[in-house]
Design an enzyme around this catalytic site. Sequence first.
Site, PDB file in Angstrom:
ATOM      1  CG  ASP A  15      23.598  14.781  42.071  1.00  0.00           C
ATOM      2  OD1 ASP A  15      24.244  13.538  42.392  1.00  0.00           O
ATOM      3  OD2 ASP A  15      22.672  15.078  42.369  1.00  0.00           O
ATOM      4  CG  ASP A 109      26.233  12.131  45.769  1.00  0.00           C
ATOM      5  OD1 ASP A 109      26.287  13.067  46.867  1.00  0.00           O
ATOM      6  OD2 ASP A 109      25.348  11.435  45.699  1.00  0.00           O
ATOM      7  CD  GLU A 110      24.107  17.283  45.419  1.00  0.00           C
ATOM      8  OE1 GLU A 110      24.024  18.720  45.461  1.00  0.00           O
ATOM      9  OE2 GLU A 110      23.328  16.367  45.916  1.00  0.00           O
TER      10      GLU A 110
END
Length: 451
Positions: A15, A109-110
């Site tokens: 993350d 973003d993950e």
Amino acid sequence: MSFPARTRASILHLDLDAFFAAVEQRDKPSLRGKAVVVGGVGRRGVVSTASYEARVFGVRSAMPATEARRLAPHAAFLGGRFEAYRQSSRIVMALLHEFSDRVEALSLDEAFVDLAGTDAPVADPGELHHYAERLRAELSRRTLGLTASVGIGSSKLMAKIGSELAKPNGVRIIEPGTEAEVLAPLSIRAIPGVGPVTHEKLARLGLRTVADVQQASLSELVREVGQSWGPELHALAWGRDRREVSSHREAKSISQENTFEEDVTDRGWLESRLDADAAQVCARLQRHGLFARTIQIKVRLGDFTTWTRSRTLAGATDDPERVGRVGRELLGQVEVSRGIRLLGLGVSGFAEAAQEELFIEDEPERAGEQDVSVQGPSLRRRGTGYWPGADVEHEAFGRGWVWGAGLGRVTVRFETRDAPGGPVRSFSEDDPDLRLVGPLPMEWEPAEPAL
DNA sequence: TCTGGGGTCCTAGGACCC
DNA sequence: TCTGGGGTCCTAGGACCC
């Protein structure tokens, strides 16, 4: 679902820390160490990401921008540069693919990474920690300073819990066998899928921590949160989670929606918006070689009441005229006079080929069919002009970013990633020497968008 | 100056079919 | 004269995630 539970910490969750805000601070040296809020900059905007400096003042994701301004009036409020975010995201995803061919991107973003069958030292927590640190260091190097938090565990759940516990800028490995005890003291909100409503329902039963849910009876949970989610929740509370990392998830719907600066009552204007949405949605369908059978519109009133109306066609289509026409017909079922705050259009039920309609359903011809010019209540959207945070270039001053815009003026700070400290200048909005530009290229950017 | 935009998954009722 | 039962598709709404 009969495959065995994993006995090794072989799932990794990554993350990126305060991703959008971190990209802005990286590319705008004068904002480093400062409160930065990325989100909608209009009257009805919400916060996408707040830098850690802004979080000190209580600013959070999903918070109305008006409230964020009240809490942190001195913060930099930026509109977001998705090209730049996609660029850094592609670098990160490409890096993860060097560690495993099983990578599941959850968002920009993950991501989950399945380490089973790779050379990751999954049997040795100490070595695994070093491995994760090497990954994070390489990520920071390639993205020119972004940081990520990493969790590793025996399941998606535990890996995600791990990265949450590791934030910001850390690593947390949850050793197999310790799942239930790591989870026990956490709030039930820590379990993905438990939102405000489930939280409230469980609180009414006196269940607040994961330990409470572990001890709760299955029948009680089923009664409160349903046949599907009840047993699932109970299993997750004990750390039981056999979901696989799936690298090839296919999209099930494509949609586009817009919230207007003011509520709209003009049906003709709304219809022209639907045509514009249909054009964009169909362009995306065509880019992916897809056709859709179901068309849905979404309407939100001023008081936040939300309606959807959908229709499934006999055959799949990617034709913007047809999708727009169905959208307008669906809008015909909706009372518009109270004022529309949001209008959206989406398609689903994908096929890889168009099908001939056996018969054409009732589709009345409209007068003035080709008149789809969109103008009306302040749809002052990005793309038509400058917004705070946007990349610009000036003939004489070079590259910079928009510090403020309004009343026909644009104020620009002329600095870039590695050239801080340039001048600040104001220009007329229609100054021919000034223009919007894309983000600067980055060395590690993969050639082909991963999509 | 309350509450974005892009998604996924689940539930529940009615139609329809065998 | 009471009103089966299961499966699938469609529609609408809602919880949740980033």
